[in-house]
Design an enzyme around this catalytic site. Structure first.
Site, PDB file in Angstrom:
ATOM      1  N   LYS A  65      54.334 -16.375 -28.713  1.00 46.63           N
ATOM      2  CA  LYS A  65      53.542 -15.027 -28.030  1.00 46.63           C
ATOM      3  C   LYS A  65      54.870 -14.502 -27.352  1.00 46.63           C
ATOM      4  CE  LYS A  65      48.883 -15.466 -28.463  1.00 46.63           C
ATOM      5  NZ  LYS A  65      47.570 -15.667 -27.618  1.00 46.63           N
ATOM      6  N   ASP A 101      44.483  -9.281 -26.383  1.00 43.81           N
ATOM      7  CA  ASP A 101      43.349 -10.903 -26.050  1.00 43.81           C
ATOM      8  C   ASP A 101      42.548 -10.558 -24.964  1.00 43.81           C
ATOM      9  OD1 ASP A 101      44.467 -12.751 -27.678  1.00 43.81           O
ATOM     10  OD2 ASP A 101      45.923 -13.688 -26.851  1.00 43.81           O
TER      11      ASP A 101
END
Ligand code: ATR
Length: 270
Positions: A65, A101
């Site tokens: 990420k 997220d």
């Protein structure tokens, strides 16, 4: 035909292809998500290859990420807050990095508690998963965000955009920090199958508080069980995984997919 991918390492356990391919089917869209195992070192060349092949974009999971964020040509505010991207979109030879997220965290709770807005939050943990949750709490207007982590020094490594909006609490004072909180979130891996339970006494937590665990194996962690038994509203971590996928699917197809009980069951049983 819409092609998209999910990259990570390991990747074979990822539920993303299952979710997106079910949505493609349900929405009647000709599309497909494929898993791609990728190291941090090979992420740039893998993304370039996918882009050349005409893929719309990709989800990116651990441990990629931060690298995906660095490789992006343009970055959303959410990804800037976290210093990490879990979604990349390819357009005009450019990579746009986003982070969904936090969206997943917020809408997972709102799915259970419609209109939910945090006021005072207690967050356990300061690892990768904590970042998006802290960003979401800030974005949704939390007035106070208290954060504790076993290794206090790790909190200081959070991006400055997050650090400036939180209050750091000693790990030894984690039980007391729950007082007056209306939301408690466990962002650590404690409570996961094979790990010890989170050592936390809930006595000080108001019974009206929402308790959320990002761990979803088991669905009811020891923390959620204890919270449910004393009357708190509990939100399991599986929904966050489902909800973070919604903006990705929308980015690639223009369609907002729905999450219902049947969809959840179908992904869970895969
Ligand atoms: P992720 O990216 O999934 O958040 P991570 O970055 O490794 O994973 O972070 C894991 C989190 O769980 C951290 O907050 C970690 O605390 P430390 O920074 O002190 O390591 C926390 N954690 C893991 N095992 C723990 C344990 N036995 N006791 C307390 N906290 C623990």
């Amino acid at each position: 035909m819409i092609f998209c991918a999910v990259l990570g390492d390991p990747i074979s356990h990822s539920l993303s292809p299952r979710m997106h391919n079910l949505w493609f089917q349900r929405e009647g869209i000709d599309g497909c998500m494929i898993p791609v195992r990728s190291s941090v070192e090979s992420l740039a060349s893998n993304l370039e290859a996918l882009q050349r092949l005409g893929f719309k974009g990709a989800n990116v999971t651990l441990p990629l990420k931060e690298k995906a964020f660095q490789l992006s040509d343009a970055r959303s505010d959410a990804s800037m807050m976290c210093g990490a991207a879990n979604l990349v979109c390819f357009q005009n030879q450019q990579i746009t990095g986003d982070n969904t997220d936090g969206y997943g965290f917020t809408w997972n709770i709102r799915h259970i508690v419609p209109g939910w807005v945090p006021r005072q939050a207690a967050v356990i943990g300061a690892g990768g998963a904590a970042r998006a949750i802290l960003a979401a709490l800030i974005e949704t207007g939390a007035e106070r965000i208290l954060v504790t982590n076993r290794t206090k020094e790790r909190i200081s490594h959070l991006p400055s955009a997050l650090l400036s909006s939180i209050e750091i609490v000693d790990w030894d004072h984690r039980d007391e920090m729950l007082q007056d909180c209306d939301v408690l979130v466990n962002t650590t891996s404690l409570g996961m199958v094979g790990n010890p339970a989170l050592p936390l006494r809930l006595d000080a937590l108001p019974k009206s508080a929402v308790v959320n665990d990002i761990v979803y194996k088991p669905l009811e962690t020891p923390l959620l069980k204890a919270a449910r038994e004393r009357g708190n509203i509990v939100v399991d971590g599986f929904g966050m995984l489902l909800h973070q996928a919604v903006p990705a699917f929308h980015a690639w197809t223009g369609v907002t997919p729905t999450i219902d009980e049947r969809f959840r069951e179908m992904v869970l049983s895969s």
